[in-house]
Design an enzyme around this catalytic site. Structure first.
Site, PDB file in Angstrom:
ATOM      1  N   ASP A 234       0.900  -1.152   0.000  1.00  0.00           N
ATOM      2  CA  ASP A 234       0.000   0.000   0.000  1.00  0.00           C
ATOM      3  C   ASP A 234       0.940   1.204   0.000  1.00  0.00           C
ATOM      4  O   ASP A 234       1.620   1.478   0.995  1.00  0.00           O
ATOM      5  CB  ASP A 234      -0.884  -0.009   1.257  1.00  0.00           C
ATOM      6  CG  ASP A 234      -1.737   1.254   1.355  1.00  0.00           C
ATOM      7  OD1 ASP A 234      -1.567   2.159   0.511  1.00  0.00           O
ATOM      8  OD2 ASP A 234      -2.541   1.336   2.286  1.00  0.00           O
ATOM      9  N   PHE A 235       1.030   1.891  -1.137  1.00  0.00           N
ATOM     10  CA  PHE A 235       2.070   2.936  -1.252  1.00  0.00           C
ATOM     11  C   PHE A 235       1.810   4.132  -0.338  1.00  0.00           C
ATOM     12  O   PHE A 235       2.652   4.999  -0.210  1.00  0.00           O
ATOM     13  CB  PHE A 235       2.367   3.324  -2.694  1.00  0.00           C
ATOM     14  CG  PHE A 235       1.227   3.641  -3.627  1.00  0.00           C
ATOM     15  CD1 PHE A 235       0.150   4.419  -3.244  1.00  0.00           C
ATOM     16  CD2 PHE A 235       1.281   3.180  -4.951  1.00  0.00           C
ATOM     17  CE1 PHE A 235      -0.872   4.713  -4.131  1.00  0.00           C
ATOM     18  CE2 PHE A 235       0.253   3.475  -5.851  1.00  0.00           C
ATOM     19  CZ  PHE A 235      -0.827   4.251  -5.436  1.00  0.00           C
ATOM     20  N   HIS A 253      -1.084  11.309 -10.894  1.00  0.00           N
ATOM     21  CA  HIS A 253      -2.256  12.083 -11.334  1.00  0.00           C
ATOM     22  C   HIS A 253      -3.563  11.590 -10.699  1.00  0.00           C
ATOM     23  O   HIS A 253      -4.569  12.292 -10.734  1.00  0.00           O
ATOM     24  CB  HIS A 253      -2.384  12.022 -12.861  1.00  0.00           C
ATOM     25  CG  HIS A 253      -2.949  10.721 -13.344  1.00  0.00           C
ATOM     26  ND1 HIS A 253      -2.238   9.554 -13.319  1.00  0.00           N
ATOM     27  CD2 HIS A 253      -4.180  10.401 -13.814  1.00  0.00           C
ATOM     28  CE1 HIS A 253      -2.994   8.570 -13.766  1.00  0.00           C
ATOM     29  NE2 HIS A 253      -4.188   9.052 -14.068  1.00  0.00           N
TER      30      HIS A 253
END
Ligand code: SAM
Length: 271
Positions: A234-235, A253
């Site tokens: 999970d970044f 983005h």
């Protein structure tokens, strides 16, 4: 000098606005045609609409009107007897051509996205993603609970990566990197393309657990499994160490500046 609002410039401007405002019509039509599999049925052939309708369980007259409309946009050619064939542009919608755009186009014309865009005013007023308002969950949580939509999304991202990977590999010299990590790397299409060009390089695909199965399959099938590891991450929590370069494509983005900052800081910590 032409006066503002008159003459050719004005009519070009009006035509541009008309095309922009009605752009959802050909996009929605493409979504239907792709979903029905019409481009594959027409591969190298010309067929009457009655045959196409029978093969796809569509209404003959409705399909005829849709194919005619897309013919006016250069996707099909209509011949006598309500027969249709694919144009050179329409050929990109076939699933069996090497430069197929079908996967990406299937995602971007999916009715799921139309429903979200129909509620875009919510985003304008709140700065929140419409998907949470329409479907009650953030996009990636929603995808996790819808296997078919998730497959369409992941295939779409893979198709998009395949569209850009040649240009990226020509534009950027990756030599000197020993281990490259692709953070949020989807099903591994871009990482596989990089590792294929640089045979001494090793890779790490960092993704949500439920996306990793598709990536592992790709690495197995392309003989890269020995050189490429996969780690569930999970970044927003942390980014694993172990790479000397971290790549992100179509990640930042997706998020507001605060959350984008967390991802970038976690990459910095990993380096
Ligand atoms: C727009 S896709 C881009 C995929 C790929 N990089 C590409 O360009 O084809 C965004 C990716 O971010 C992944 N992702 C979303 N939230 C994540 C999280 N919290 N941790 C890790 N990956 C995440 C998604 O699973 C998805 O594959």
């Amino acid at each position: 000098m032409m006066k503002e609002g008159t003459g050719l410039a004005a009519s070009e401007g009006a035509e541009k606005i008309r095309q922009l405002a009605t752009g959802y019509i050909p996009a929605a039509l493409l979504g239907v045609i792709i979903e029905l599999g019409i481009p594959d049925l027409l591969a190298e052939k010309i067929k009457p609409v009655s045959e196409l309708a029978a093969a796809t369980h569509a209404n003959d007259d409705a399909l005829y009107r849709m194919l005619r409309t897309l013919s006016s946009f250069g996707i099909f050619t209509e011949s006598s007897g309500r027969r249709f064939s694919l144009t050179a542009a329409g050929r990109y919608l076939r699933s069996d051509v090497p430069d197929s755009l079908r996967g990406y186009m299937r995602w971007v014309t999916n009715s799921f996205l139309f429903r979200n865009y129909a509620d875009l005013m919510y985003s304008a007023q709140t700065a929140q993603p419409a998907v949470e308002h329409v479907f009650g969950k953030p996009l990636f949580s929603h995808l996790q609970t819808c296997p078919e939509l998730s497959r369409i999304f992941n295939d779409g991202m893979t198709s998009f990566s395949q569209m850009v990977s040649t240009a990226l590999l020509e534009a950027y010299d990756f030599s000197g990197i020993k281990v490259i990590a692709d953070l949020g790397g989807g099903q591994g299409a871009l990482l596989a393309a990089i590792l294929q060009k640089y045979p001494a390089m090793h890779g790490l695909l960092l993704e949500q657990e439920y996306v990793l199965a598709g990536a592992r399959k790709r690495f197995q099938e392309s003989g890269l499994a020995e050189r490429c590891g996969t780690i569930a991450v999970d970044f927003f929590q942390s980014v694993p160490t172990g790479a000397d370069a971290y790549l992100m494509k179509s990640i930042i983005h997706d998020w507001d500046d605060h959350r984008a900052g967390i991802i970038l800081r976690n990459c910095c910590d990993a380096l």
